[in-house]
Write a protein that holds these residues in place. Sequence first.
Motif, PDB file in Angstrom:
ATOM      1  N   ASP A  56       1.126  -0.927  -0.035  1.00 43.48           N
ATOM      2  CA  ASP A  56      -0.098   0.072   0.059  1.00 43.48           C
ATOM      3  C   ASP A  56       0.256   0.977   0.179  1.00 43.48           C
ATOM      4  OD1 ASP A  56      -2.488   1.033  -0.045  1.00 43.48           O
ATOM      5  OD2 ASP A  56      -2.131   2.183   1.987  1.00 43.48           O
ATOM      6  N   ARG A  57       2.145   1.452   0.659  1.00 44.02           N
ATOM      7  CA  ARG A  57       2.834   2.749   1.182  1.00 44.02           C
ATOM      8  C   ARG A  57       3.648   2.918  -0.861  1.00 44.02           C
ATOM      9  NH1 ARG A  57       4.173   3.511   6.571  1.00 44.02           N
ATOM     10  NH2 ARG A  57       2.450   3.557   7.467  1.00 44.02           N
ATOM     11  N   CYS A  58       3.866   1.522  -1.096  1.00 43.25           N
ATOM     12  CA  CYS A  58       4.503   1.671  -2.381  1.00 43.25           C
ATOM     13  C   CYS A  58       3.721   2.214  -3.082  1.00 43.25           C
ATOM     14  CB  CYS A  58       5.189   0.494  -2.344  1.00 43.25           C
ATOM     15  SG  CYS A  58       6.454   0.167  -1.810  1.00 43.25           S
ATOM     16  N   CYS A  59       2.523   1.725  -3.210  1.00 37.14           N
ATOM     17  CA  CYS A  59       1.214   2.215  -4.590  1.00 37.14           C
ATOM     18  C   CYS A  59       1.099   3.674  -4.404  1.00 37.14           C
ATOM     19  CB  CYS A  59       0.180   1.139  -4.708  1.00 37.14           C
ATOM     20  SG  CYS A  59       0.330  -0.756  -4.849  1.00 37.14           S
ATOM     21  N   ASP A  94       7.821   2.113  10.320  1.00 36.29           N
ATOM     22  CA  ASP A  94       6.794   2.334   9.839  1.00 36.29           C
ATOM     23  C   ASP A  94       7.495   3.400   8.910  1.00 36.29           C
ATOM     24  OD1 ASP A  94       4.188   3.317   9.507  1.00 36.29           O
ATOM     25  OD2 ASP A  94       3.724   5.058  11.464  1.00 36.29           O
ATOM     26  N   VAL A  95       7.771   2.452   8.320  1.00 35.11           N
ATOM     27  CA  VAL A  95       8.806   3.323   6.922  1.00 35.11           C
ATOM     28  C   VAL A  95       7.461   4.797   6.215  1.00 35.11           C
ATOM     29  CG1 VAL A  95       9.998   3.207   4.564  1.00 35.11           C
ATOM     30  CG2 VAL A  95       9.972   1.243   6.513  1.00 35.11           C
ATOM     31  N   PHE A  96       8.395   4.984   6.221  1.00 35.22           N
ATOM     32  CA  PHE A  96       7.511   6.516   5.745  1.00 35.22           C
ATOM     33  C   PHE A  96       8.030   7.033   4.084  1.00 35.22           C
ATOM     34  CE2 PHE A  96       6.376  11.329   4.645  1.00 35.22           C
ATOM     35  CZ  PHE A  96       5.534  11.183   4.954  1.00 35.22           C
ATOM     36  N   LEU A  97       7.646   7.022   3.399  1.00 30.61           N
ATOM     37  CA  LEU A  97       7.776   7.701   2.004  1.00 30.61           C
ATOM     38  C   LEU A  97       7.476   8.193   1.615  1.00 30.61           C
ATOM     39  CD1 LEU A  97       7.065   4.230  -0.334  1.00 30.61           C
ATOM     40  CD2 LEU A  97       9.522   4.191   1.150  1.00 30.61           C
ATOM     41  N   ASP A  98       8.686   9.435   1.271  1.00 28.37           N
ATOM     42  CA  ASP A  98       7.744  10.976   1.287  1.00 28.37           C
ATOM     43  C   ASP A  98       8.388  11.519  -0.489  1.00 28.37           C
ATOM     44  OD1 ASP A  98      10.478  11.479   1.142  1.00 28.37           O
ATOM     45  OD2 ASP A  98      10.275  12.602   3.243  1.00 28.37           O
ATOM     46  N   GLU A  99       8.256  12.447  -0.757  1.00 29.20           N
ATOM     47  CA  GLU A  99       8.733  12.998  -2.475  1.00 29.20           C
ATOM     48  C   GLU A  99      10.568  12.568  -1.942  1.00 29.20           C
ATOM     49  OE1 GLU A  99       8.413  16.567   0.434  1.00 29.20           O
ATOM     50  OE2 GLU A  99       8.111  14.898   0.081  1.00 29.20           O
ATOM     51  N   HIS A 100      11.005  12.847  -1.331  1.00 26.66           N
ATOM     52  CA  HIS A 100      12.627  12.784  -1.635  1.00 26.66           C
ATOM     53  C   HIS A 100      13.169  10.955  -2.028  1.00 26.66           C
ATOM     54  CE1 HIS A 100      13.327  16.247   0.192  1.00 26.66           C
ATOM     55  NE2 HIS A 100      11.780  15.654   1.454  1.00 26.66           N
ATOM     56  N   ASP A 105      13.207   3.212  -7.132  1.00 24.58           N
ATOM     57  CA  ASP A 105      14.033   2.624  -5.586  1.00 24.58           C
ATOM     58  C   ASP A 105      12.560   2.008  -5.521  1.00 24.58           C
ATOM     59  OD1 ASP A 105      16.417   2.982  -6.268  1.00 24.58           O
ATOM     60  OD2 ASP A 105      16.728   4.164  -4.484  1.00 24.58           O
ATOM     61  N   VAL A 106      11.168   2.487  -5.436  1.00 25.64           N
ATOM     62  CA  VAL A 106      10.358   1.999  -4.659  1.00 25.64           C
ATOM     63  C   VAL A 106       9.324   1.244  -5.399  1.00 25.64           C
ATOM     64  CG1 VAL A 106       7.638   3.252  -4.012  1.00 25.64           C
ATOM     65  CG2 VAL A 106      10.409   4.594  -3.544  1.00 25.64           C
ATOM     66  N   LYS A 111       8.591  -4.004  -6.300  1.00 19.72           N
ATOM     67  CA  LYS A 111       8.683  -5.758  -7.493  1.00 19.72           C
ATOM     68  C   LYS A 111       8.799  -6.637  -6.696  1.00 19.72           C
ATOM     69  CE  LYS A 111      10.644  -3.854 -11.349  1.00 19.72           C
ATOM     70  NZ  LYS A 111      11.081  -3.952 -12.317  1.00 19.72           N
ATOM     71  N   GLU A 112       9.793  -6.562  -6.311  1.00 23.77           N
ATOM     72  CA  GLU A 112      10.668  -7.524  -5.635  1.00 23.77           C
ATOM     73  C   GLU A 112       9.917  -8.184  -4.689  1.00 23.77           C
ATOM     74  OE1 GLU A 112      14.524  -6.118  -3.208  1.00 23.77           O
ATOM     75  OE2 GLU A 112      15.539  -6.185  -4.979  1.00 23.77           O
ATOM     76  N   PHE A 113       9.023  -6.782  -3.665  1.00 24.99           N
ATOM     77  CA  PHE A 113       8.251  -7.768  -2.984  1.00 24.99           C
ATOM     78  C   PHE A 113       7.402  -8.961  -3.366  1.00 24.99           C
ATOM     79  CE2 PHE A 113       4.280  -7.823  -0.903  1.00 24.99           C
ATOM     80  CZ  PHE A 113       4.495  -8.618   0.795  1.00 24.99           C
ATOM     81  N   LEU A 114       6.826  -8.696  -4.712  1.00 31.94           N
ATOM     82  CA  LEU A 114       5.727  -9.541  -5.329  1.00 31.94           C
ATOM     83  C   LEU A 114       6.817 -10.133  -5.683  1.00 31.94           C
ATOM     84  CD1 LEU A 114       3.337  -6.838  -7.159  1.00 31.94           C
ATOM     85  CD2 LEU A 114       3.514  -8.330  -5.522  1.00 31.94           C
ATOM     86  N   ARG A 115       7.206 -10.626  -6.349  1.00 29.35           N
ATOM     87  CA  ARG A 115       9.133 -11.660  -6.750  1.00 29.35           C
ATOM     88  C   ARG A 115       9.044 -12.544  -5.527  1.00 29.35           C
ATOM     89  NH1 ARG A 115      13.864  -9.527  -7.764  1.00 29.35           N
ATOM     90  NH2 ARG A 115      14.499 -10.329  -6.109  1.00 29.35           N
ATOM     91  N   ASP A 116       9.247 -12.296  -4.333  1.00 31.39           N
ATOM     92  CA  ASP A 116       9.663 -12.905  -3.008  1.00 31.39           C
ATOM     93  C   ASP A 116       9.121 -13.488  -2.294  1.00 31.39           C
ATOM     94  OD1 ASP A 116      12.287 -12.490  -4.915  1.00 31.39           O
ATOM     95  OD2 ASP A 116      13.226 -11.494  -3.915  1.00 31.39           O
ATOM     96  N   MET A 117       7.087 -13.263  -2.239  1.00 28.12           N
ATOM     97  CA  MET A 117       6.590 -13.698  -2.133  1.00 28.12           C
ATOM     98  C   MET A 117       6.668 -14.699  -1.430  1.00 28.12           C
ATOM     99  SD  MET A 117       2.993 -11.605  -3.155  1.00 28.12           S
ATOM    100  CE  MET A 117       1.898 -12.801  -1.318  1.00 28.12           C
ATOM    101  N   PRO A 118       6.576 -15.992  -0.337  1.00 22.87           N
ATOM    102  CA  PRO A 118       6.709 -17.198  -0.136  1.00 22.87           C
ATOM    103  C   PRO A 118       5.607 -18.227  -0.660  1.00 22.87           C
ATOM    104  CG  PRO A 118       6.231 -16.112   1.802  1.00 22.87           C
ATOM    105  CD  PRO A 118       5.999 -15.122   0.837  1.00 22.87           C
ATOM    106  N   ASP A 119       4.549 -17.471  -1.298  1.00 22.01           N
ATOM    107  CA  ASP A 119       2.971 -18.115  -2.404  1.00 22.01           C
ATOM    108  C   ASP A 119       3.166 -16.897  -3.677  1.00 22.01           C
ATOM    109  OD1 ASP A 119       1.545 -20.246  -4.130  1.00 22.01           O
ATOM    110  OD2 ASP A 119       0.058 -20.007  -2.080  1.00 22.01           O
ATOM    111  N   SER A 120       3.237 -16.595  -4.282  1.00 19.06           N
ATOM    112  CA  SER A 120       2.859 -16.204  -5.535  1.00 19.06           C
ATOM    113  C   SER A 120       1.303 -14.938  -4.842  1.00 19.06           C
ATOM    114  CB  SER A 120       2.815 -16.704  -6.699  1.00 19.06           C
ATOM    115  OG  SER A 120       2.316 -17.219  -7.122  1.00 19.06           O
ATOM    116  N   LEU A 121       1.681 -13.352  -5.435  1.00 13.50           N
ATOM    117  CA  LEU A 121       0.135 -13.313  -5.403  1.00 13.50           C
ATOM    118  C   LEU A 121      -0.951 -13.721  -5.720  1.00 13.50           C
ATOM    119  CD1 LEU A 121      -1.103 -11.395  -4.449  1.00 13.50           C
ATOM    120  CD2 LEU A 121      -0.756  -9.822  -6.441  1.00 13.50           C
ATOM    121  N   ILE A 122      -0.955 -14.372  -6.483  1.00 14.82           N
ATOM    122  CA  ILE A 122      -2.404 -15.222  -8.013  1.00 14.82           C
ATOM    123  C   ILE A 122      -1.140 -17.066  -7.054  1.00 14.82           C
ATOM    124  CG2 ILE A 122      -3.035 -17.144  -9.115  1.00 14.82           C
ATOM    125  CD1 ILE A 122      -3.287 -14.002 -10.545  1.00 14.82           C
TER     126      ILE A 122
END
Length: 269
Positions: A56-59, A94-100, A105-106, A111-122
């Motif tokens: 959610d934070r990345c999106c 509680d990582v805060f992603l701002d304009e800096h 990178d985000v 992409k990395e999070f989705l790729r490395d999930m123990p079970d894929s999103l689908i």
Amino acid sequence: GAMSVDSITDLSDNTSKLLEALQLSHAHELEPRRSRGKKKPLSLNPITWQVPRIVDRCCTHLEMHGLQTVGIFRVGSSKKRVQQLREEFDRGLDVFLDEHQSVHDVAALLKEFLRDMPDSLIPRELYGAFLSTATMEGPAQLDTLQLLLFLLPPCHSDTLLRLLRFLAEVARHAESSWDPEGHEIPGNKMTVSNLATVFGPNILQKEKPGEKDAGALNFEDSAAIILVLQRLIEHHHSLFMVSPEMQCDVLRRLFQTDPDVIEYLLRRK
């Protein structure tokens, strides 16, 4: 996700499986709600929105700062900064992603999070079923995709919907446009097809990352993955919608198996 004390789980030791069919119930629940001073209205299913904070934070960050970034998801990132962000999320900070923060990178972190999930999103057990829809056309294809989406666990379903909604917004800004003063607003060049090519292998995985033959897809599977994800992006709003007829059928079954749940739902509504 946390629930209120007055929740469905208070009624029974065993959460009703049928209740999960009502996870996606009303059109207005597909849009984010921001109401001050008011509690969020409960859906038919009082289970909370189950989307990992990192997704959610990345999106949200990319929606705010990256929609006009040319080549988003295709331009390289700083591996060191991405690794640092990943470790902070992994530690529960509680990582805060701002304009800096760098958009690239985000984007790489997502992409990395989705790729490395123990079970894929689908989930991998549905890999073949989802790919089989690539050979279908028209309403039959969309109807089948919808039924397959209903099989996803709630956390996978919620996260996939959040991601698809975001990808559709990125694609909406693919082409250049002009502001009221006539200044050109550059497009990000990431069409639905481009996004499906980038994200497809991360969402639909046949093998776990690191396993033998993981990532070694034949041409037919690769093309099918891209086509399926294109359809999901293009039609996500209608696909994640339970029809009134199906809701009524689930409620009738619940009346036979979990009458206390019916009473609870009627009281909450």
